[in-house]
Scaffold this motif. Structure first.
Motif, PDB file in Angstrom:
ATOM      1  N   LEU A  13       0.827  -1.212   0.000  1.00 31.68           N
ATOM      2  CA  LEU A  13       0.000   0.000   0.000  1.00 31.68           C
ATOM      3  C   LEU A  13       0.861   1.261   0.000  1.00 31.68           C
ATOM      4  CD1 LEU A  13      -2.773  -1.074   2.537  1.00 31.68           C
ATOM      5  CD2 LEU A  13      -2.979  -0.863   0.059  1.00 31.68           C
ATOM      6  N   GLN A  14       1.922   1.251   0.773  1.00 28.55           N
ATOM      7  CA  GLN A  14       2.792   2.422   0.838  1.00 28.55           C
ATOM      8  C   GLN A  14       3.456   2.702  -0.503  1.00 28.55           C
ATOM      9  OE1 GLN A  14       5.326   1.317   4.106  1.00 28.55           O
ATOM     10  NE2 GLN A  14       3.853   1.962   5.672  1.00 28.55           N
ATOM     11  N   LEU A  15       3.904   1.645  -1.172  1.00 30.46           N
ATOM     12  CA  LEU A  15       4.537   1.829  -2.470  1.00 30.46           C
ATOM     13  C   LEU A  15       3.540   2.351  -3.504  1.00 30.46           C
ATOM     14  CD1 LEU A  15       6.796  -1.357  -2.618  1.00 30.46           C
ATOM     15  CD2 LEU A  15       7.580   1.021  -2.583  1.00 30.46           C
ATOM     16  N   GLU A 143       8.113   4.386 -10.749  1.00 31.52           N
ATOM     17  CA  GLU A 143       9.514   4.075 -10.524  1.00 31.52           C
ATOM     18  C   GLU A 143       9.685   2.606 -10.165  1.00 31.52           C
ATOM     19  OE1 GLU A 143      11.273   6.757  -7.776  1.00 31.52           O
ATOM     20  OE2 GLU A 143      10.877   8.539  -9.021  1.00 31.52           O
ATOM     21  N   ARG A 144       8.682   2.061  -9.464  1.00 36.41           N
ATOM     22  CA  ARG A 144       8.736   0.636  -9.162  1.00 36.41           C
ATOM     23  C   ARG A 144       7.334   0.111  -8.893  1.00 36.41           C
ATOM     24  NH1 ARG A 144      11.114  -1.242  -3.474  1.00 36.41           N
ATOM     25  NH2 ARG A 144       9.993  -3.093  -4.205  1.00 36.41           N
ATOM     26  N   HIS A 150       9.027  -7.091  -9.016  1.00 35.22           N
ATOM     27  CA  HIS A 150       8.919  -6.025 -10.021  1.00 35.22           C
ATOM     28  C   HIS A 150       8.323  -6.557 -11.321  1.00 35.22           C
ATOM     29  CE1 HIS A 150      11.383  -3.665  -7.312  1.00 35.22           C
ATOM     30  NE2 HIS A 150      12.277  -4.640  -7.309  1.00 35.22           N
ATOM     31  N   LEU A 151       7.413  -7.530 -11.201  1.00 34.49           N
ATOM     32  CA  LEU A 151       6.834  -8.150 -12.384  1.00 34.49           C
ATOM     33  C   LEU A 151       5.334  -7.892 -12.496  1.00 34.49           C
ATOM     34  CD1 LEU A 151       8.714 -11.596 -12.314  1.00 34.49           C
ATOM     35  CD2 LEU A 151       9.193  -9.607 -13.764  1.00 34.49           C
ATOM     36  N   SER A 155       1.522  -1.078  -8.839  1.00 33.82           N
ATOM     37  CA  SER A 155       1.530   0.388  -8.784  1.00 33.82           C
ATOM     38  C   SER A 155       1.047   0.996 -10.098  1.00 33.82           C
ATOM     39  CB  SER A 155       2.937   0.908  -8.480  1.00 33.82           C
ATOM     40  OG  SER A 155       3.420   0.395  -7.262  1.00 33.82           O
ATOM     41  N   SER A 156       1.420   0.370 -11.206  1.00 32.82           N
ATOM     42  CA  SER A 156       1.050   0.918 -12.511  1.00 32.82           C
ATOM     43  C   SER A 156      -0.452   0.789 -12.774  1.00 32.82           C
ATOM     44  CB  SER A 156       1.843   0.228 -13.627  1.00 32.82           C
ATOM     45  OG  SER A 156       1.605  -1.165 -13.634  1.00 32.82           O
TER      46      SER A 156
END
Length: 321
Positions: A13-15, A143-144, A150-151, A155-156
């Protein structure tokens, strides 16, 4: 194990919140251009995207459609097998692709250009084939991802959803789309019930209307009270004009005062009383009853003639709470 699960959830959630917090500063000329393109569109807005982008795209299309912009989702693969025929020159295509290089675009973009269809892009790559072909580019880059590998789009996809909402809300407000317009797109929902229903949609009609004449006896008026169970009887003149109401309370007061059951109801009724307009909004009529602390009222037409009756239960059954 429990603490690990909580920490993993909080970190995700933070990311995502961190990435989403950058979106407001990215809104500029391209956002304005995209919004104006949709506002000026005389056809439909078609939203498209593969995979997770497609799932978010379906939600964006649904949000646009429910807030005043004709829109629907088309899957890119289906578009290449016939559905491109649904897209016309007066339409706008909003394509979502984080990489901006989905292989379907190699075939879709030339077809759009042939049809002179305006293309809007929602992408994370500003120099991608999609971005270069679009009239406006909405930046959803991150950014991540929140995925530790990272797959998985995380976030996106949040950024995509939020950017879609920002676009839809900006267009909606610019058009002056209001809650009544929204209710027309949701007639079966609670908001539709509150805003679209008129009193005449809910009122009791014909034989279900409790009514007597001014010269009717108290006894007969009492029988009418009992027959309909509405708690009141509309007392009318010979032209069906409501002159008052006769209620359970009026009956009790009449009998306690020693009144005869053979007397005319006109002498025992509450003169005037509250009447509701048949064409008024149901929610407004219910508020009148609540404020006056009464449970029912006669309904009249524009000429003041009795046309129905309604009580609070009728509103509640229609979902107007």
């Amino acid at each position: 194990m429990s603490e690990f699960l909580l920490e993993a959830g909080r970190q995700t959630l933070q990311l995502e919140l961190q990435e989403a917090s950058r979106l407001p500063d990215r809104l500029g000329d391209d956002f304005i251009r995209a919004a104006n393109t949709i506002i000026q569109c005389t056809g439909k807005v078609i939203v498209s995207g593969m995979g997770k982008s497609g799932h978010i795209g379906k939600k964006i299309a649904a949000t646009l459609a429910s807030t005043g912009t004709p829109a629907f989702f088309v899957h890119p693969a289906e578009a290449l097998h016939g559905d491109l025929g649904m897209i016309e020159s007066r339409d706008v295509l909003l394509f979502i692709s984080y990489s901006g290089s989905a292989k379907e675009l190699d075939l879709i973009i030339p077809r759009l250009q042939e049809k002179a269809v305006t293309l809007l892009a929602m992408t994370g790559k500003s120099r991608s084939p999609l971005a270069l072909a679009a009239s406006a580019v909405l930046d959803i880059s991150v950014e991540r991802e929140a995925c530790p590998m990272h797959l998985a789009p995380t976030s996106s996809t949040v950024n995509t959803l939020m950017m879609g909402d920002a676009l839809a809300m900006a267009v909606m407000q610019t058009r002056g789309f209001n809650e009544e317009d929204f209710a027309r797109s949701h007639p079966a929902g609670a908001l539709g019930a509150r805003l679209l229903n008129k009193v005449h949609h809910l009122m009791r009609r014909d034989a279900a209307i409790p009514q007597v004449k001014l010269t009717t006896s108290i006894m007969d008026a009492m029988m009418e009270l009992s027959r309909t169970g509405l708690g009141l009887v509309a007392v009318c003149d010979n032209d069906a004009q409501v002159k008052g109401v006769f209620t359970d309370g009026d009956l009790r007061r009449w009998l306690v005062g020693g009144g005869a059951l053979t007397a005319e109801v006109g002498g025992a009724m509450t003169r005037g009383g509250i009447t509701l307009q048949a064409n008024s909004r149901a929610i407004d009529a219910k508020d009148i009853l609540m404020k006056r602390k009464i449970t029912a009222a006669p309904v009249v037409d524009d000429q003041g003639k009795l046309t129905g009756a309604i009580n609070l239960q009728d509103f509640y059954q229609a979902g107007i709470l």
